[in-house]
Design a protein around this motif. Structure first.
Motif, PDB file in Angstrom:
ATOM      1  N   ARG A  18      34.510  -5.223   3.121  1.00  0.00           N
ATOM      2  CA  ARG A  18      33.291  -5.118   3.903  1.00  0.00           C
ATOM      3  C   ARG A  18      33.627  -5.086   5.382  1.00  0.00           C
ATOM      4  N   ALA A  48      29.229   6.890   7.115  1.00  0.00           N
ATOM      5  CA  ALA A  48      27.855   6.495   6.778  1.00  0.00           C
ATOM      6  C   ALA A  48      27.113   6.133   8.054  1.00  0.00           C
ATOM      7  N   ALA A  57      19.495   5.503   5.181  1.00  0.00           N
ATOM      8  CA  ALA A  57      20.951   5.577   5.189  1.00  0.00           C
ATOM      9  C   ALA A  57      21.417   6.982   4.823  1.00  0.00           C
ATOM     10  N   TYR A  59      25.050   9.214   3.942  1.00  0.00           N
ATOM     11  CA  TYR A  59      26.443   9.037   3.526  1.00  0.00           C
ATOM     12  C   TYR A  59      27.189  10.361   3.480  1.00  0.00           C
ATOM     13  N   LYS A  64      29.631   8.581  -1.137  1.00  0.00           N
ATOM     14  CA  LYS A  64      28.323   8.369  -1.743  1.00  0.00           C
ATOM     15  C   LYS A  64      28.477   7.733  -3.122  1.00  0.00           C
ATOM     16  N   THR A  68      28.033   1.320   0.803  1.00  0.00           N
ATOM     17  CA  THR A  68      26.654   1.018   1.150  1.00  0.00           C
ATOM     18  C   THR A  68      26.589   0.523   2.581  1.00  0.00           C
ATOM     19  N   SER A  70      24.180  -1.075   5.568  1.00  0.00           N
ATOM     20  CA  SER A  70      22.939  -1.839   5.694  1.00  0.00           C
ATOM     21  C   SER A  70      22.856  -2.427   7.091  1.00  0.00           C
ATOM     22  N   ARG A  81      29.625  -1.885   3.153  1.00  0.00           N
ATOM     23  CA  ARG A  81      30.237  -2.439   1.949  1.00  0.00           C
ATOM     24  C   ARG A  81      30.945  -1.303   1.232  1.00  0.00           C
TER      25      ARG A  81
END
Length: 126
Positions: A18, A48, A57, A59, A64, A68, A70, A81
């Motif tokens: 992360r 992203a 969002a 990607y 993809k 992720t 956020s 992430r």
């Protein structure tokens, strides 16, 4: 605007990492924050991005379904992430900030981001 990236490091193939990017010293209510990466000998590429206005969002096709992005509006941070890491993912990852709500085509273009954080290394072992 100051951006402070953290996270990254070493993970096994198939593992997870992360990244986090904290933004400070800005007064913009609307912005776009994104992650880009650059591997040795390759051009910088979009990974992203996310818009503050709607949390939408975007990607790159290569990540993809695995990565992720956020945002935490209270903390002014954007996290990435990264799951199911593979040998194509190692690179220096950098977060970028634009004080605008960028259209999708612009989100992918580093030229639209005037502010950049320092890079953080991501390494994947097989």
């Amino acid at each position: 605007v100051q951006l402070q990236a953290s996270g990254g490091g070493l993970a096994q193939a198939g593992g997870s990492l992360r990244l986090s990017c904290a933004a400070s010293r800005y007064t913009f209510s609307t912005y776009t924050m994104s992650w880009f990466r650059q591997a040795p000998g390759k051009e910088r590429e979009f990974v992203a991005g996310i818009r503050s206005s709607d949390g939408n969002a975007i990607y790159a096709n290569s990540v993809k379904g695995r990565f992720t992005i956020s945002r935490d509006k209270a903390k002014n941070t954007v996290d990435l992430r990264m799951n199911v890491l593979n040998p194509d993912d190692p690179a220096i990852y950098s977060c970028a900030f634009s004080p605008r709500r960028l259209i999708t085509s612009a989100v992918h273009d580093p030229a639209y981001y005037p502010y950049w954080g320092q890079g953080t290394q991501v390494t994947v072992s097989s």
